[in-house]
Design an enzyme around this catalytic site. Structure first.
Site, PDB file in Angstrom:
ATOM      1  N   CYS A 100       1.421  19.485   8.328  1.00 25.93           N
ATOM      2  CA  CYS A 100       1.236  18.234   9.053  1.00 25.93           C
ATOM      3  C   CYS A 100       2.499  17.369   9.001  1.00 25.93           C
ATOM      4  CB  CYS A 100       0.008  17.501   8.527  1.00 25.93           C
ATOM      5  SG  CYS A 100      -0.597  16.213   9.628  1.00 25.93           S
ATOM      6  N   ALA A 101       2.484  16.290   8.251  1.00 22.12           N
ATOM      7  CA  ALA A 101       3.654  15.421   8.138  1.00 22.12           C
ATOM      8  C   ALA A 101       4.621  15.881   7.047  1.00 22.12           C
ATOM      9  CB  ALA A 101       3.222  13.983   7.849  1.00 22.12           C
TER      10      ALA A 101
END
Length: 135
Positions: A100-101
């Protein structure tokens, strides 16, 4: 040993689904509390880690997993021991997974140059040097 790092504000599914799959595959995996033994997810779910960051053994590492989530990703990146484990893993041909991030952590450390990466939309600019793949 595979280490899945948990920092305050981690995304539950991004941390616990990989743990579940790896344990079903009979891999040695431990959750690692970066910000303590009990770590609270981004949605307020408390999780008791198997070990704390002070108990990891880099000589035994097969790979590391960096779950995303906010502010979990920022809290992972703020921890020098997490960064040391990532650096060690990269330098020694171990597996490094960032979800994800969390690929932004690798980007900030210039570890993505020339590599394919997928990340949360909007984080692409933090993944310096990566070939961003839209999946």
């Amino acid at each position: 040993m595979f280490y899945v790092f948990l920092a305050e504000g981690f995304e539950e599914t991004e941390a616990l689904a990989p743990v579940d799959v790896m344990r079903r595959a009979k891999l040695d995996v431990k959750t690692v509390g970066v910000t303590g033994e009990c770590v609270t997810s981004s949605h307020g779910v408390p999780v008791k880690a198997d070990i704390t960051i002070d108990n990891i053994d880099l000589d035994d590492v097969q790979g590391v997993v960096l779950p995303g989530g906010m502010p979990g990703t920022l809290n992972l990146e703020a921890n020098e021991k997490v960064l040391d484990a990532v650096k060690y893993s990269c330098e020694n041909g171990k597996i490094v997974a960032a979800i994800c991030a969390a690929p932004s952590i690798l980007g900030h450390k210039n570890l993505l140059y020339g590599l394919d990466a997928t990340c949360y939309p909007g984080v692409e600019g933090e993944c310096y040097g990566a070939n961003i793949r839209k999946q």
